[in-house]
Design a protein around this motif. Structure first.
Motif, PDB file in Angstrom:
ATOM      1  N   UNK A  25       0.825  -1.218   0.000  1.00 55.80           N
ATOM      2  CA  UNK A  25       0.000   0.000   0.000  1.00 55.80           C
ATOM      3  C   UNK A  25       0.858   1.267   0.000  1.00 55.80           C
ATOM      4  N   UNK A  26       0.365   2.299  -0.675  1.00 56.82           N
ATOM      5  CA  UNK A  26       1.023   3.600  -0.590  1.00 56.82           C
ATOM      6  C   UNK A  26       0.682   4.216   0.773  1.00 56.82           C
ATOM      7  N   UNK A  42       6.525  12.950  -3.962  1.00 53.98           N
ATOM      8  CA  UNK A  42       7.189  12.598  -2.707  1.00 53.98           C
ATOM      9  C   UNK A  42       6.401  11.671  -1.791  1.00 53.98           C
ATOM     10  N   UNK A  43       5.089  11.672  -1.916  1.00 47.64           N
ATOM     11  CA  UNK A  43       4.309  10.953  -0.904  1.00 47.64           C
ATOM     12  C   UNK A  43       3.458   9.797  -1.445  1.00 47.64           C
ATOM     13  N   UNK A  44       3.401   9.638  -2.752  1.00 46.06           N
ATOM     14  CA  UNK A  44       2.581   8.569  -3.312  1.00 46.06           C
ATOM     15  C   UNK A  44       3.411   7.294  -3.508  1.00 46.06           C
ATOM     16  N   UNK A  45       4.058   6.880  -2.435  1.00 43.44           N
ATOM     17  CA  UNK A  45       4.916   5.689  -2.512  1.00 43.44           C
ATOM     18  C   UNK A  45       4.607   4.759  -1.350  1.00 43.44           C
ATOM     19  N   UNK A  60      -3.737  14.359   2.934  1.00 40.56           N
ATOM     20  CA  UNK A  60      -3.525  15.768   2.540  1.00 40.56           C
ATOM     21  C   UNK A  60      -2.163  15.994   1.871  1.00 40.56           C
ATOM     22  N   UNK A  61      -1.160  15.213   2.299  1.00 41.81           N
ATOM     23  CA  UNK A  61       0.178  15.379   1.714  1.00 41.81           C
ATOM     24  C   UNK A  61       0.188  14.976   0.238  1.00 41.81           C
TER      25      UNK A  61
END
Lengths: 337, 317
Positions: free
Chosen positions: B127-128, B152-155, B141-142
Motif C-alpha cells: 500500500x502507498x 514525494x508521498x505517493x509511494x 492531505x500530503x
C-alpha cells in the motif's frame, strides 16, 4: 402411408431442432462464448483423438495465462497429455529438447515459438519419420515433415479494440516485442478502436515478453496519461493487469482468457484454440502426411474464440455491436489488416 | 515532445523513476557492503528471485505484507549463510559460486512457483502511504499537494526504507567500527588480520547484510508488482552489481545510479506512450537504459578504484 410421411416429417423437424439446439446453446456459438461468473476457467481433458505420442517445447511457463497455456489447453481439449519442456526462452535449450524428443521416438514434436524456426530447420531433416508442428509461422520452411500454424490475431484484436472504443476514448496498449502475433493483435486492436471512433491508441513495446516490471511501468505511464482502457499481450501483461485493477480500468486479453488475472475488469479475451488446426494436422499425420502445410486460426474456423467475461457488466448494445463485427469479419465484410 | 515537458508529465515520470529504482537500490546497497569487504556476489539476482517468491507466496497465503517482507529477509539470510560458507570458509572462486547461486535461485524459485502456485494470481500490492491501515488518513492531505504530493508521498513504505538506507549504510561503513573493519578487510585483509580483525567474521557479516538486502529487494519487487512469475527479476540483480561499480562503492552514488537507470527507463517508456519515440524504433529504445549505464560506467567508473582485495579469498599465512 400418410402417417408414415408425417412421422418422417416430425423426425426431420426434431433432428433439425436438436442440431440447432446443440449448435446454438445460450449465445455461445462457434467463435463467441461467455464465461459463467465465478466459474472455474480450467479446461477439461477431452476424449483422446490419437494414440500417437506428443511432446511440447514452449518458451514460457505452461500455465502462463498466455501463449504457452493456450497450447496446453488446446491439447487438453484433444485429450492429449503431452510431455512438456517449458520455460525455454533460450533457443539452444529448446533445440536440445526438440532434438531429444525426436531421438526418443516421440511421434509429434510441437515447437511452440517462432524463434525455434532456425533450430527446426536443422533438426527436422535428421528425423524424417517424426512430424514437427511449429508456430507461430506462416510457412513450413519447405520442410516435408513440418506443419506450421499462425493465429490471425488481428481479427480478435479488432473486436477487442472495437469494444474498448465503446468504453473509452483513449486506450493504452502494452506490447512485448514488436514481432509475430503480438504485432498482429495490436495493429488489429488499433484499427478496431479507431473504426469505432476512438483516437489512435498509445502503443508501447517494452522489448520483452517476460519483464513484468516494464509492463507494469508502461501501463502506469498509460494510466498517468489518462487512458480509459488497457490491453496487452504476452505473459508479462500480468503486470499491466495489476495496474488496470489498481486504476479500475477495463482490460482486454488475448492468447488465453485473462480472467484468471482479473475476474472483475477483463471485458473480453481473444483465446487461441489451436486444437482446431492440430486435429487436422494429426489426422494428416495418421494418414502418412507428416507436414508441408501452414494453417491459420481465424474467427471463421473457430480457432479464435472471443470469450466475454460473465462477471463484467457489458452494455448489451456494445455486446451486440461486437457480435455484429465478428459476423462481418467472418463474412469478409471487414478487413482487419 | 512538448507534451513531455509539462510539469505534470515530468512529475509523473520522476515518480515512476523513483518507484522503478527501489529494488535496484536495495540490492545495490547490499552488494556495496559485500564488495567493500572484498566479496563479489553475482548471485544477487538468484537471491532476489527466491526472496520474491517467498514474499509473494506468503502474501498469497496470509495476506500479510509484513510477513512477506520478513520471509524475504529470512530467505536472504539463509542464502547469505550458504554463500558465505562457500566463499569465505571454503575459499571458492567468488564469480563462479555467485553464478551458481543465481542459477539455483532461478531454477528453485520457478520450481517452487510451479509446484505451489502454478498460474500467476495477483496479490494485493504494497500500500502507498495514504492506504496504510490505520494511519493512511494522515498522509492523504500530503498526497494532494500539487505536483510535490505525487512525487514525494505517493509511494509505499519500502521506497522510503530504501532511500533511508543510503545514509544508514554510509554511516555504517564510515562511522562504525564494523564499517572500518569492512573497509580494512576489503583493502588489505592481511594487514587487518595482523591488527586482530577477524577477516572471516567481518566478511561473513558483510555478506549477510548484502544477501538480506537482496532478499528484501526481491520481496519488494514482487509485492510492488503484486505478482510472481518465472524469472521475475529479469536481471535486476546483475544491474545492481553494475550499479555498485557505477557508484564507485559509495552509497550516495549507487543511489544516483539507480535513480538514473530508473529515470532513463521511465522516460523512454513515457516517450513511447506519448508517441515521441516512433513504434519502429522500440527495439532501439529498449536498449537505451543499458547503453546509458554502460557509457556511464566507461566514462565515470573507470576513474574510481575498487576495494583492492575484491574477489580475492583470504587465507591466513
Amino acid at each position: 402411408m400418410r402417417l408414415t410421411k408425417l412421422l418422417k416429417l416430425f423426425s426431420m423437424i426434431f433432428a433439425i431442432a436438436l442440431v440447432a439446439a446443440a449448435c446454438g446453446g445460450d449465445d455461445d456459438a462457434g467463435s463467441v462464448t461467455t464465461s459463467e461468473c465465478g466459474s472455474d476457467l480450467g479446461v477439461a481433458m477431452g476424449d483422446s483423438v490419437t494414440d500417437l505420442s506428443v511432446a511440447l517445447v514452449a518458451p514460457s511457463a505452461k500455465d502462463d495465462v498466455a501463449f504457452t497455456q493456450s497450447m496446453v489447453d488446446s491439447l487438453k481439449r484433444l485429450g492429449i497429455d503431452p510431455q512438456i519442456t517449458d520455460g525455454t526462452f533460450v533457443v539452444e535449450e529448446a533445440a536440445a529438447a526438440i532434438r531429444g524428443y525426436a531421438e526418443d521416438g516421440v511421434n509429434i514434436v510441437i515447437a511452440h515459438g517462432t524463434q525455434y524456426g532456425g533450430s527446426l530447420a536443422e533438426i527436422a531433416p535428421d528425423f524424417p519419420e517424426t512430424s514437427f508442428i511449429w508456430g507461430t509461422a506462416t510457412d513450413t520452411q519447405g520442410l516435408a515433415n513440418v506443419f506450421a500454424y499462425y493465429p490471425e490475431a488481428d481479427q480478435g484484436g479488432y473486436v477487442n479494440g472495437y469494444i474498448a472504443a465503446a468504453l473509452a476514448g483513449d486506450i493504452g496498449i502494452v506490447g512485448p516485442v514488436e514481432a509475430g502475433d503480438a504485432v498482429a493483435y495490436i495493429e488489429g486492436f488499433a484499427m478496431g478502436a479507431q473504426a469505432n471512433g476512438a483516437s489512435a491508441p498509445s502503443i508501447v513495446y517494452t522489448g520483452s515478453f517476460s519483464d513484468v516490471a516494464l509492463a507494469t511501468t508502461t501501463a502506469q505511464a498509460h494510466a498517468d496519461n489518462g487512458v480509459g482502457a488497457l490491453t496487452g499481450t504476452s505473459q508479462s501483461a500480468v503486470g499491466a493487469v495489476t495496474v488496470a485493477t489498481a486504476n479500475d480500468l477495463p482490460w482486454f486479453g488475448t492468447q488465453s482468457n485473462t480472467e484468471a488475472w482479473s475476474s472483475d475488469l477483463t471485458v473480453a479475451s481473444q483465446v487461441y484454440h489451436w486444437d482446431i488446426v492440430l486435429s487436422d494436422m494429426i489426422e494428416q499425420i495418421e494418414g502418412g502426411t507428416l507436414g508441408g502445410e501452414a494453417m491459420s486460426l481465424t474467427l471463421e474456423n473457430g480457432g479464435l474464440v472471443m470469450e466475454f467475461n460473465g462477471c463484467y457488466d457489458l452494455d448489451s448494445d456494445i455486446r451486440d455491436g461486437a457480435e455484429s463485427i465478428i459476423a462481418d469479419i467472418i463474412a469478409g465484410d471487414i478487413t482487419t489488416k | 515532445m512538448s507534451q513531455f515537458f509539462t510539469l505534470s508529465v515530468l512529475i509523473a515520470t520522476l515518480a515512476t523513476a523513483i518507484k522503478f529504482a527501489v529494488p535496484y537500490l536495495l540490492a545495490a546497497l547490499g552488494e556495496t557492503i559485500g564488495q567493500r569487504s572484498g566479496v563479489l556476489n553475482l548471485g544477487v539476482d538468484g537471491i532476489m528471485l527466491l526472496g520474491a517468491f517467498g514474499a509473494y507466496y506468503t502474501v498469497l497465503e496470509t495476506d500479510s505484507h509484513l510477513l512477506g517482507l520478513i520471509v524475504g529477509i529470512a530467505i536472504g539470510l539463509i542464502m547469505g549463510v550458504l554463500y558465505a560458507v562457500v566463499t569465505v570458509f571454503l575459499h571458492a572462486q567468488q564469480g563462479i559460486s555467485g553464478i551458481g547461486i543465481f542459477l539455483f535461485g532461478l531454477g528453485f524459485s520457478d520450481l517452487l512457483f510451479q509446484e505451489l502456485v502454478g498460474t500467476t494470481k495477483p496479490v494485493k500490492p504494497l500500500p502507498t502511504l495514504d492506504k496504510l491501515p490505520g494511519v493512511g488518513g494522515i498522509f492523504e492531505p500530503l498526497i494532494e499537494i500539487e505536483y510535490l504530493g505525487p512525487l514525494l508521498f505517493d509511494h509505499n513504505l519500502m521506497t522510503y526504507t530504501a532511500f533511508l538506507l543510503v545514509p544508514a549504510v554510509t554511516w555504517l561503513l564510515n562511522k562504525t567500527t564494523f564499517g572500518m573493519n569492512v573497509r580494512a578487510v576489503g583493502e588489505n585483509p592481511q594487514a587487518a588480520d595482523s591488527l586482530g580483525v577477524s577477516v572471516a567474521r567481518t566478511r561473513f557479516i558483510a555478506i549477510m547484510f548484502g544477501c538480506v538486502l537482496a532478499g528484501l529487494a526481491g520481496a519488494t519487487l514482487a509485492l510492488q508488482l503484486a505478482v510472481f512469475q518465472h524469472n521475475l527479476t529479469n536481471g535486476i540483480g546483475f544491474i545492481a552489481v553494475a550499479l555498485v561499480y557505477f557508484g564507485a562503492w559509495q552509497p550516495r552514488w549507487v543511489m544516483a545510479g539507480a535513480l538514473l537507470y530508473g529515470l532513463v527507463t521511465a522516460t523512454r517508456l513515457r516517450w513511447q506512450s506519448l508517441d515521441i519515440i516512433p513504434q519502429g524504433a522500440s527495439d532501439i529504445a529498449a536498449m537505451t537504459p543499458a547503453i546509458i549505464t554502460i557509457l556511464a560506467l566507461v566514462l565515470l567508473a573507470r576513474r574510481a578504484r575498487g576495494p583492492a582485495a575484491l574477489t580475492k579469498p583470504f587465507t591466513r599465512h
